[in-house]
Each structure stands twice: as C-alpha cells, then as structure tokens.
Design an enzyme around this catalytic site. Structure first.
Site, PDB file in Angstrom:
ATOM      1  N   GLY A 182       2.486   5.232  12.959  1.00 40.15           N
ATOM      2  CA  GLY A 182       3.069   3.989  13.455  1.00 40.15           C
ATOM      3  C   GLY A 182       2.369   3.492  14.706  1.00 40.15           C
ATOM      4  O   GLY A 182       2.112   2.286  14.864  1.00 40.15           O
ATOM      5  N   LYS A 238       0.861  -1.179   0.000  1.00 39.03           N
ATOM      6  CA  LYS A 238       0.000   0.000   0.000  1.00 39.03           C
ATOM      7  C   LYS A 238       0.898   1.230   0.000  1.00 39.03           C
ATOM      8  O   LYS A 238       1.451   1.616   1.023  1.00 39.03           O
ATOM      9  CB  LYS A 238      -0.901  -0.003   1.237  1.00 39.03           C
ATOM     10  CG  LYS A 238      -2.240   0.759   1.057  1.00 39.03           C
ATOM     11  CD  LYS A 238      -2.113   2.232   0.777  1.00 39.03           C
ATOM     12  CE  LYS A 238      -1.781   3.033   2.010  1.00 39.03           C
ATOM     13  NZ  LYS A 238      -1.784   4.515   1.721  1.00 39.03           N
ATOM     14  N   CYS A 283      13.712  10.874   6.978  1.00 47.59           N
ATOM     15  CA  CYS A 283      13.576  10.525   8.395  1.00 47.59           C
ATOM     16  C   CYS A 283      14.900  10.677   9.129  1.00 47.59           C
ATOM     17  O   CYS A 283      14.921  10.950  10.330  1.00 47.59           O
ATOM     18  CB  CYS A 283      13.026   9.114   8.535  1.00 47.59           C
ATOM     19  SG  CYS A 283      13.938   7.879   7.597  1.00 47.59           S
ATOM     20  N   GLY A 295       6.933   5.618   8.040  1.00 47.40           N
ATOM     21  CA  GLY A 295       6.198   6.879   8.022  1.00 47.40           C
ATOM     22  C   GLY A 295       6.271   7.555   9.373  1.00 47.40           C
ATOM     23  O   GLY A 295       7.201   7.325  10.160  1.00 47.40           O
ATOM     24  N   SER A 296       5.287   8.346   9.673  1.00 47.89           N
ATOM     25  CA  SER A 296       5.304   9.138  10.901  1.00 47.89           C
ATOM     26  C   SER A 296       5.098   8.271  12.134  1.00 47.89           C
ATOM     27  O   SER A 296       4.461   7.212  12.075  1.00 47.89           O
ATOM     28  CB  SER A 296       4.215  10.213  10.848  1.00 47.89           C
ATOM     29  OG  SER A 296       2.931   9.628  10.981  1.00 47.89           O
ATOM     30  N   THR A 297       5.615   8.748  13.262  1.00 50.84           N
ATOM     31  CA  THR A 297       5.414   8.048  14.532  1.00 50.84           C
ATOM     32  C   THR A 297       3.940   8.001  14.895  1.00 50.84           C
ATOM     33  O   THR A 297       3.452   6.991  15.427  1.00 50.84           O
ATOM     34  CB  THR A 297       6.229   8.747  15.636  1.00 50.84           C
ATOM     35  OG1 THR A 297       7.625   8.604  15.332  1.00 50.84           O
ATOM     36  CG2 THR A 297       5.952   8.138  17.001  1.00 50.84           C
ATOM     37  N   GLU A 332       9.242  16.667  14.430  1.00 51.63           N
ATOM     38  CA  GLU A 332       9.751  16.369  13.093  1.00 51.63           C
ATOM     39  C   GLU A 332       9.051  17.260  12.076  1.00 51.63           C
ATOM     40  O   GLU A 332       7.844  17.173  11.878  1.00 51.63           O
ATOM     41  CB  GLU A 332       9.531  14.894  12.749  1.00 51.63           C
ATOM     42  CG  GLU A 332      10.183  14.508  11.433  1.00 51.63           C
ATOM     43  CD  GLU A 332      10.059  13.031  11.126  1.00 51.63           C
ATOM     44  OE1 GLU A 332      11.029  12.454  10.617  1.00 51.63           O
ATOM     45  OE2 GLU A 332       8.988  12.456  11.375  1.00 51.63           O
ATOM     46  N   GLU A 364       9.305   1.791  10.978  1.00 47.54           N
ATOM     47  CA  GLU A 364      10.425   2.724  10.827  1.00 47.54           C
ATOM     48  C   GLU A 364       9.785   4.096  10.771  1.00 47.54           C
ATOM     49  O   GLU A 364       9.160   4.470   9.781  1.00 47.54           O
ATOM     50  CB  GLU A 364      11.228   2.410   9.567  1.00 47.54           C
ATOM     51  CG  GLU A 364      12.588   3.110   9.544  1.00 47.54           C
ATOM     52  CD  GLU A 364      12.531   4.491   8.932  1.00 47.54           C
ATOM     53  OE1 GLU A 364      12.510   5.475   9.717  1.00 47.54           O
ATOM     54  OE2 GLU A 364      12.503   4.606   7.706  1.00 47.54           O
TER      55      GLU A 364
END
Length: 499
Positions: A250, A192, A303, A245-247, A402, A268
């Site tokens: 995640g 995806k 990242c 992607g973003s925390t 970030e 990650e």
C-alpha cells in the site's frame, strides 16, 4: 443452485472445469504482448492448473488506452444510471447462474473450503453488484443555499480511468467491493488480481462482457505485482488506483502516485486486530467460539482476523480451555470436501512464512498450547494446524506483525482500561472487538478503541450498508456502503448567476 452434497460431486465437476487463462482487454481475450505466462498452482495439492497471461507494461498501456477511449466516448459513462443498473444486475445474475464454477475456481486457486466459496464468496459478490446497481440511480446532487440570484449545484462525476488491485484471500468479494461502485459510478476499470488467485477475476471479466458491459469498460490484466501492479500505479493516464493488500505494498502505491500524476489512492491494508474478552463477560461459550472463528476462518487469511485475543485475567483460564477445544474443529481438511472447515493456505511460500512465525513465537518465549505444525503433507498441498499461543506480550513480533494465518496470540490484562490500551498499541487500526455483559463497560471500552470497525459482543459482523476500512496504517478510504462511491467520483460545483 443447491449446495454441493459430497466430495465426489465436487471432484466430478472440478474435472470438467475449463480454466480461463487470457487477459481481457478492450473486449477481447488476449495473451500478454510478449507471450509471457505464469503458472497457476493449486495449494490444494500442488498441481498446476493453467498457464495464465502475465501482463507487462505494454499490456497495461493497452488496457489503459482502451479504458480511456471507453470513458471519453461515453459508451458507459454517458448512459443513464438506470441503464447501467440493468447491465450490472445482469452481471450479478450471471454470477449466480455460474456459482458452482466460480466456487470451484476459487477453491482450487487459493485453497479455501468449497462450502465457504459457494455459500459466502459467490453470494457476496453477486449481492455487492446488485447493491450498487440499485443504489446508483438513487444518489442525488445538491443545490447550495446561496443568494437568490445564484444557482449553485454540487454534482458527482465519475473519476475516469480506475485501476483496481485486489488480494488473494477473497478474490471475488474484494474485486466486487471495488469494481461494483466504480462501474456503477460510470468509470472505466482495469482490474489487476493477485498473481496467486487470478482465475475468478478472469471469469468475471468474461461474464461482464456477456452481461453487456461495453468493450474497454472492464479490463482484467493478470500479472505479477512488481510489474503489472507497479505499471498501473505509475501510469499517468490512470486517475485513481484502489488497492487491498499488505501495508508494505500500500505504501508503494502512495509513492507511485507522488512520482507520477498524483492519482487518487484508496488503500485497505493490514490489520492486527485486538479482540477483547472482559471478566464481566458471562457468555464465554459464545465469546470463545467467536474468537476461534475470528482467527481460524478462511485459514486466518483475513485482514480483520482477531489475531490478538486480549483476555482479562479473571476469565483467562476458562477462555483458554474453550479455545483449545474449539481448535480441534478447525483441523485442516480437503478443501473439495463440503464438510471441511479449514482448507489450505494460499501457496507454499506463504505456508513457510506462517510456520516461521510459529518458530518466532516460541523463540520469544510465548507458550504454544496447540497446533502450529505442517499437516496433510502427503497431499502436496499447503496445510497447517491452527496454532494458539499463550503468555504473549504485546511487544512480541507475533503480537505486532500481521501473520495472515491461523495463529492466535493470547495476551492477559488486569482491567478494561488496560485491555483497550493494549488493543490500541498497534500500527494498525482496521478492526477490534469487545465482549462484556456490563453495558456501561461494553460501551466505554468500545468508545476507547481506535479502529475503523468495532464489534461489540460479536465479531466480523458484515452488511453492505456499512463502510469497511480502518485507521492508521490499515488504509485510506472505505469500501462498501454509499461512502465507497466517494472514492470513485469527483465533486463538481457549477455556478449559474441568474441576474
């Protein structure tokens, strides 16, 4: 193929492109079940490139069912590793044979300079597939040191049906880092891609079929994250979901796992990497050039970006002078021009988000030395000038959150110990760097840094042989190297009592 020589050549080839728009499910190119589409808009000039299938829950069900059938009947899983290897090598060959097309799709879709897309992204994608193809028939099981009347073996088996959810900043490379070890291990995969950059993922799905990957083994389901991504995360017949992607997102996948079938989750996620230049560093030209590249390469959409530059006071002024001069080399230009070093940000809403952080930095009292303004507005694209903030405190939002754009925060410290403490004072722990010509100081500072990847007298060094991933809220598990195979396999112990 040779590199692009001129913007005219790039524009000519771009005009002849055919944009992929259909999902790849069970070996077929299909629309979304409900006919839904999403616009693919180029950040280069704001033009609509295509309408892409927007997969929903029904499409995810179809893709998971196809992947499960492929896994259970063994059409890929049961092949000898050497046979899987040959198919993946053909896949890598096809990527290289279509490198100009793939590079153009990447640039038009997410805005990076065409020279980077061709020289870095396409090549790294093919190399990753080759590396895991060559590795898979060289990974052995174990025989445990048990009693003489027992034979106990430890073997690795594929996890099963694997979902891979990838970001928009390096669409091809991030997909390869996950699908290559997953496929090499014998899994069936649903990819995806990020809705902002689906084109190369769809083309990779086509090339995989052309290479001979059986139907259902690699499915590509473009769609909105809150719909298609969530459906994969919650699906009870998905054995593992692996996300970059973003925390924030995640953490959602962790909750999806707990609320569904406790599927394995690999993450990650974000970073706010501390990049240290100590007063004992005499190679300030190299260090400053690395610091500029660490935050301005790929428009700062990385990242591992060295977004916090932590400088010991004794060399602060020399470093800042060099950085402001270097920022002039990263002024945004036309991504279709091979001479451009910094392109467009991925989309208008992300540009607005990054520019808002520039205003936050000003309001917090940081000193904006250069940049931080919208650029090339007449093109209709999403461009900004690289920004450098000085007099930043590590408590400021621009030093803690970030930003994912070309915004550098310079933090001044008075000792190597303070530099390491500031670098570690973060919710993230993906990467860190340190520069010094004192070997003892370099080594002791690097040892104190709490991050998954430490760069000493360099930054963002890379090779397939080493793992990639971080500490703390930067994720769980590792991409790249043989360690990545651990995510996509299960350990099985088999006991045989001989007598």
């Amino acid at each position: 193929m040779p590199p692009f020589l001129s913007r005219a050549e790039v524009v000519e080839k771009a005009a002849a492109l055919k944009f992929p728009s259909l999902a790849v499910i069970d070996g077929a190119h299909v629309n979304a079940a409900d006919g839904a589409t999403m616009d693919c808009v180029s950040p280069v000039d704001g033009a609509k490139l295509a309408e892409i299938a927007a997969c929903g829950a029904a499409d995810i069900d179809r893709a998971v069912a196809a992947a499960r059938r492929a896994f259970e009947d063994g059409r890929w899983r049961a092949l000898p590793p050497a046979h899987r290897k040959q198919t993946l090598l053909r896949f890598a060959d096809l990527i290289e044979q279509n490198e100009h097309e793939l590079a153009l799709l990447e640039t038009l879709d997410m805005g990076k300079p065409i020279s980077d897309a061709l020289a870095i992204d396409v090549g790294a994608t093919a190399r990753c597939l080759r590396w895991y193809a060559e590795a898979v028939d060289k990974v052995y099981g174990e025989v445990a040191p048990t009693a003489a009347n027992v034979l106990a073996t430890v073997t690795r088996e594929p996890l099963g049906v694997v979902a891979v959810v990838t970001p928009w900043n390096f669409p091809m490379i991030m997909a390869a880092w996950k699908i290559a070890p997953a496929l090499a291990s014998g899994n069936s995969v649903i990819l995806k891609p990020a809705e902002q950059s689906s084109l190369t993922a769809l083309r990779l799905g086509e090339l995989a079929l052309e290479a001979g990957l059986p139907a259902g083994v690699l499915n590509v389901t473009p769609g909105v994250g809150q719909v298609a991504g969530a459906a994969l995360g919650m699906h009870k017949d998905v054995d593992g979901v692996f996300f970059t992607g973003s925390t924030e997102v995640g953490k959602l996948f962790l909750t999806y796992s707990g609320a569904s079938n406790m599927k394995r989750v690999g993450l990650e996620c974000g970073g706010k990497s501390g990049h240290i230049i100590l007063a004992s560093c005499r190679q300030l030209d190299r260090a400053a050039a690395a610091a500029a590249g660490a935050i301005f390469f790929n428009q700062g959409e990385m990242c591992t970006a060295g977004s916090r530059l932590i400088v010991e006071r004794g060399v602060h002024d020399q470093v800042v002078e060099r950085l402001v001069a270097l920022a002039r080399d990263y002024q945004p230009g036309d991504p279709l021009d091979p001479a451009t070093r910094m392109g467009a940000l991925v989309e208008e809403s992300h540009l607005a988000r990054v520019l808002n952080y520039v205003e936050i930095g000003r309001s917090e009292g940081a000193t904006l030395l250069t940049g931080g303004a919208r650029a090339r507005q007449e093109t209709g694209g999403a461009y900004m000038t690289p920004a450098i903030f000085d007099s930043v405190s590590n408590s400021m939002r621009i030093a803690r959150e970030e930003i994912f754009g070309p915004v550098l925060s310079i933090i001044t410290v008075d000792s190597p110990a303070e530099a390491a403490a500031v670098a570690n004072d973060s919710d993230f722990g993906l990467a860190a760097g340190v520069w010094s010509d004192d070997v003892r100081e370099l080594h002791t500072t690097a040892a104190k840094l709490r991050a998954g990847m430490i760069y000493a007298n360099c930054y963002d060094a890379d090779d397939m042989t080493v793992p990639f991933g971080g500490f703390k809220q930067s994720g769980i598990g590792r991409d790249k190297s043989l360690h990545a195979l651990e995510k996509y396999t299960e350990l099985k112990t088999t006991w045989l009592r001989v007598s």
